[in-house]
Write a protein that holds these residues in place. Sequence first.
Motif, PDB file in Angstrom:
ATOM      1  N   LEU A  23      20.936 -28.229  34.002  1.00 46.75           N
ATOM      2  CA  LEU A  23      21.135 -26.909  33.406  1.00 46.75           C
ATOM      3  C   LEU A  23      20.098 -26.656  32.317  1.00 46.75           C
ATOM      4  CD1 LEU A  23      22.655 -24.262  33.077  1.00 46.75           C
ATOM      5  CD2 LEU A  23      24.295 -25.462  31.601  1.00 46.75           C
ATOM      6  N   TYR A  24      19.847 -27.661  31.488  1.00 45.49           N
ATOM      7  CA  TYR A  24      18.830 -27.524  30.445  1.00 45.49           C
ATOM      8  C   TYR A  24      17.475 -27.195  31.069  1.00 45.49           C
ATOM      9  CZ  TYR A  24      15.844 -28.345  26.459  1.00 45.49           C
ATOM     10  OH  TYR A  24      14.912 -28.179  25.469  1.00 45.49           O
ATOM     11  N   ALA A  25      17.126 -27.885  32.143  1.00 42.73           N
ATOM     12  CA  ALA A  25      15.837 -27.644  32.803  1.00 42.73           C
ATOM     13  C   ALA A  25      15.741 -26.219  33.322  1.00 42.73           C
ATOM     14  CB  ALA A  25      15.622 -28.648  33.934  1.00 42.73           C
ATOM     15  N   GLU A  26      16.816 -25.724  33.925  1.00 40.57           N
ATOM     16  CA  GLU A  26      16.828 -24.339  34.426  1.00 40.57           C
ATOM     17  C   GLU A  26      16.662 -23.342  33.283  1.00 40.57           C
ATOM     18  OE1 GLU A  26      16.920 -22.992  37.481  1.00 40.57           O
ATOM     19  OE2 GLU A  26      16.827 -24.980  38.383  1.00 40.57           O
ATOM     20  N   ILE A  27      17.384 -23.554  32.195  1.00 44.35           N
ATOM     21  CA  ILE A  27      17.279 -22.651  31.043  1.00 44.35           C
ATOM     22  C   ILE A  27      15.887 -22.740  30.434  1.00 44.35           C
ATOM     23  CG2 ILE A  27      18.135 -22.187  28.707  1.00 44.35           C
ATOM     24  CD1 ILE A  27      20.924 -23.072  29.744  1.00 44.35           C
ATOM     25  N   ALA A  28      15.331 -23.922  30.371  1.00 50.87           N
ATOM     26  CA  ALA A  28      13.979 -24.095  29.817  1.00 50.87           C
ATOM     27  C   ALA A  28      12.947 -23.348  30.652  1.00 50.87           C
ATOM     28  CB  ALA A  28      13.634 -25.578  29.732  1.00 50.87           C
ATOM     29  N   ARG A  29      13.061 -23.422  31.977  1.00 50.56           N
ATOM     30  CA  ARG A  29      12.129 -22.684  32.847  1.00 50.56           C
ATOM     31  C   ARG A  29      12.290 -21.184  32.657  1.00 50.56           C
ATOM     32  NH1 ARG A  29      12.920 -27.073  36.362  1.00 50.56           N
ATOM     33  NH2 ARG A  29      14.772 -26.190  37.331  1.00 50.56           N
ATOM     34  N   TRP A  30      13.528 -20.726  32.576  1.00 51.25           N
ATOM     35  CA  TRP A  30      13.825 -19.309  32.385  1.00 51.25           C
ATOM     36  C   TRP A  30      13.293 -18.844  31.032  1.00 51.25           C
ATOM     37  CZ3 TRP A  30      19.544 -17.294  32.961  1.00 51.25           C
ATOM     38  CH2 TRP A  30      19.534 -15.903  33.056  1.00 51.25           C
ATOM     39  N   ALA A  31      13.493 -19.649  30.014  1.00 52.83           N
ATOM     40  CA  ALA A  31      13.005 -19.311  28.672  1.00 52.83           C
ATOM     41  C   ALA A  31      11.483 -19.177  28.674  1.00 52.83           C
ATOM     42  CB  ALA A  31      13.446 -20.382  27.668  1.00 52.83           C
ATOM     43  N   GLU A  32      10.824 -20.092  29.340  1.00 53.39           N
ATOM     44  CA  GLU A  32       9.360 -20.035  29.421  1.00 53.39           C
ATOM     45  C   GLU A  32       8.903 -18.755  30.117  1.00 53.39           C
ATOM     46  OE1 GLU A  32       5.810 -22.604  31.452  1.00 53.39           O
ATOM     47  OE2 GLU A  32       7.478 -23.717  30.552  1.00 53.39           O
ATOM     48  N   ASP A  33       9.579 -18.377  31.183  1.00 57.64           N
ATOM     49  CA  ASP A  33       9.259 -17.135  31.897  1.00 57.64           C
ATOM     50  C   ASP A  33       9.420 -15.912  30.996  1.00 57.64           C
ATOM     51  OD1 ASP A  33       8.776 -18.581  34.203  1.00 57.64           O
ATOM     52  OD2 ASP A  33      10.706 -18.074  35.144  1.00 57.64           O
ATOM     53  N   ASP A  34      10.419 -15.963  30.096  1.00 53.79           N
ATOM     54  CA  ASP A  34      10.714 -14.844  29.197  1.00 53.79           C
ATOM     55  C   ASP A  34      10.041 -14.972  27.836  1.00 53.79           C
ATOM     56  OD1 ASP A  34      12.300 -13.848  31.215  1.00 53.79           O
ATOM     57  OD2 ASP A  34      14.220 -14.258  30.223  1.00 53.79           O
ATOM     58  N   PHE A  35       9.175 -15.989  27.689  1.00 56.10           N
ATOM     59  CA  PHE A  35       8.449 -16.226  26.436  1.00 56.10           C
ATOM     60  C   PHE A  35       9.407 -16.422  25.252  1.00 56.10           C
ATOM     61  CE2 PHE A  35       5.681 -13.695  29.188  1.00 56.10           C
ATOM     62  CZ  PHE A  35       4.622 -14.597  29.339  1.00 56.10           C
ATOM     63  N   ARG A  36      10.459 -17.212  25.488  1.00 55.72           N
ATOM     64  CA  ARG A  36      11.427 -17.541  24.442  1.00 55.72           C
ATOM     65  C   ARG A  36      11.546 -19.056  24.335  1.00 55.72           C
ATOM     66  NH1 ARG A  36      14.800 -13.586  27.208  1.00 55.72           N
ATOM     67  NH2 ARG A  36      14.894 -11.690  25.978  1.00 55.72           N
TER      68      ARG A  36
END
Length: 60
Positions: A23-36
């Motif tokens: 879950l952390y990895a998924e959120i980290a990838r999503w955050a990177e996509d959203d520049f957060r």
Amino acid sequence: MSDEEKKSDKAKKQIPLRLSASLYAEIARWAEDDFRSVNGQIEYLLTECVKRRKKGGDDK
């Protein structure tokens, strides 16, 4: 809203949070996509969920 209420709304509360590695990895990838940051992404997602719930848009 009083000045005191506005200040308390802006204060950040720290909480421990345990996530699975996947879950952390998924959120980290999503955050990177959203520049957060990961923390910023989690806060954004929780804020959006609360807004939807307040509007009655929860998927029950």
